[in-house]
Design an enzyme around this catalytic site. Sequence first.
Site, PDB file in Angstrom:
ATOM      1  N   LYS A 271       0.821  -1.224   0.000  1.00 45.30           N
ATOM      2  CA  LYS A 271       0.000   0.000   0.000  1.00 45.30           C
ATOM      3  C   LYS A 271       0.851   1.268   0.000  1.00 45.30           C
ATOM      4  O   LYS A 271       0.628   2.192  -0.785  1.00 45.30           O
ATOM      5  CB  LYS A 271      -0.909   0.027   1.246  1.00 45.30           C
ATOM      6  CG  LYS A 271      -2.022  -0.974   1.263  1.00 45.30           C
ATOM      7  CD  LYS A 271      -2.982  -0.716   2.415  1.00 45.30           C
ATOM      8  CE  LYS A 271      -2.359  -0.937   3.778  1.00 45.30           C
ATOM      9  NZ  LYS A 271      -2.028  -2.349   4.040  1.00 45.30           N
ATOM     10  N   THR A 272       1.817   1.315   0.908  1.00 47.92           N
ATOM     11  CA  THR A 272       2.592   2.536   1.078  1.00 47.92           C
ATOM     12  C   THR A 272       3.397   2.868  -0.180  1.00 47.92           C
ATOM     13  O   THR A 272       3.374   4.003  -0.675  1.00 47.92           O
ATOM     14  CB  THR A 272       3.534   2.404   2.284  1.00 47.92           C
ATOM     15  OG1 THR A 272       2.757   2.152   3.465  1.00 47.92           O
ATOM     16  CG2 THR A 272       4.334   3.687   2.493  1.00 47.92           C
TER      17      THR A 272
ATOM     18  N   GLU B 150      -3.674   5.836   1.480  1.00 45.61           N
ATOM     19  CA  GLU B 150      -3.690   4.416   1.820  1.00 45.61           C
ATOM     20  C   GLU B 150      -5.040   4.092   2.434  1.00 45.61           C
ATOM     21  O   GLU B 150      -5.621   4.897   3.154  1.00 45.61           O
ATOM     22  CB  GLU B 150      -2.580   4.102   2.828  1.00 45.61           C
ATOM     23  CG  GLU B 150      -1.195   4.141   2.248  1.00 45.61           C
ATOM     24  CD  GLU B 150      -0.163   3.640   3.240  1.00 45.61           C
ATOM     25  OE1 GLU B 150      -0.393   2.566   3.839  1.00 45.61           O
ATOM     26  OE2 GLU B 150       0.856   4.314   3.420  1.00 45.61           O
TER      27      GLU B 150
END
Length: 489
Positions: A141-142, A186
């Site tokens: 995600k990051t 996110e």
Amino acid sequence: MIKKISERFSLSKNTFMKSKIHHIHFVGIKGVGLTPLAIIAKEAGLKVSGSDIEEEFITDSALTKVGIIPFTNFSENHITDDIDLVITTGAHGGYDNIEVRTAHKKSIPVLTKGEAVGAFMQGNILGRKFSGISVAGSHGKTTTTGMIVSILKHAGYDPSYVVGTGSISSMDLPGHLGSGKYFVAEADEYATEPTYNHKPQFLWQFPDIALFTNIEHDHPDIYPTHAAVVNAFEAFTHNISSKGVLIGCADDKKVYSLIKNFDKRTITYGFSPQNEYVISNVQILGSQTFFKVRAYGREIGEFRLQVIGEHNALNALGAMSVGVELGISIDRIREGLYLFNGVKRRLEFKGQLKSGAYIFDDYAHHPTEIAKTLQALRMRYPKEKIIAVFQPHTYSRTKALFTEFTKAFHDADEVILVDIYGSLREIKDPSVSSKLLAASMSKNNTHYIPKLEEVASYIKKESPNENVVIVFMGAGDVYKTIDLIDLIK
């Protein structure tokens, strides 16, 4: 009591604030989820205050750069009468934190991090409604969020964004209030508040574009089964706007299943030729990753990244599909991806020891993430000795995925396990430990070294040479070991 705090702030109502917000207080402001929001609030011209424990965090420098100096520890005295809104983390007691309780007594509205991200995206706090781009998934995600931001910034879109890290090298700060229409965030599947409200955090977001990187069983303290995680992601698909799109890595069977049953527009990406965006010929040369892309049956060329690993190439492919969806040219996307040079604690190169050994730091805390990180390092350093220093994160995850952890270190030549980093939201479980994990590891060259100081001493004593790569992995504070060894920046 506090049990229904979230009902006082309903995201279904665009005008839940009776008056303009002037002052926001963040409880647990050093957390990677709250720091970006605090930065956005500061850039919006709001008064920002916050509190946290004295311990060093990876977000300290970001807060200092924007002039936010947190209170040390938590006190009812920090909740002054001029505060219009309190935003709290799930850690440090969550709703039971003394500052949250004090805010409740004073009738000051309280939001959790998950609710706040959704409220910022919808314009309920900043007074501007954005077009949301949400990045969800068990892993990646990051980095994927950072890549999307890099593409949009390079294309001149000036997006607002929330990236869950301490810093992004090519963008500096992990949060920003842009002048553009897009808000990139996110989308975390963890609970809104781990004790009182298990609603997944990402269900507070209502994006126009949602990207799913993958779905695996994680957070066993909230999700007892893999099916429960999948159900949460399926629920999130219903939050995508009617004219929106779901983008997903269809190589992942769970993501593919959701895409197949989604009743709105979809875009798929991955290694499989059945995807609309297909990646191939991934190579790591030095500190860069090269790969080719075929989109909708047409070759669109080669791309290169300043981060290594097949998993990062796949993250880039997802980010690319978002860029194309927004009408950004392939050349701009290619340049934006190359300008991205990583986020803090994601296979971050830290320097070398005086002896010549290479040092990396990575946030990997799930077996799949560990395996992917080590695979990337093995591709980058095929002949060097790789030493993995791993600090398991949470007793519940270590216990639930115990067998998977024992098999995750295939590409490491030596493994060092330190004591489990217990989350502030859980109770110590004596039935699971790093010592037991080390004893169950299939690799012969595995050591249990409980404390970070002892790991540092071991590394110094062994005096590894230039043919050694050492990677520190975990979501806790294992990265602090790097400050205890003789590192040449």
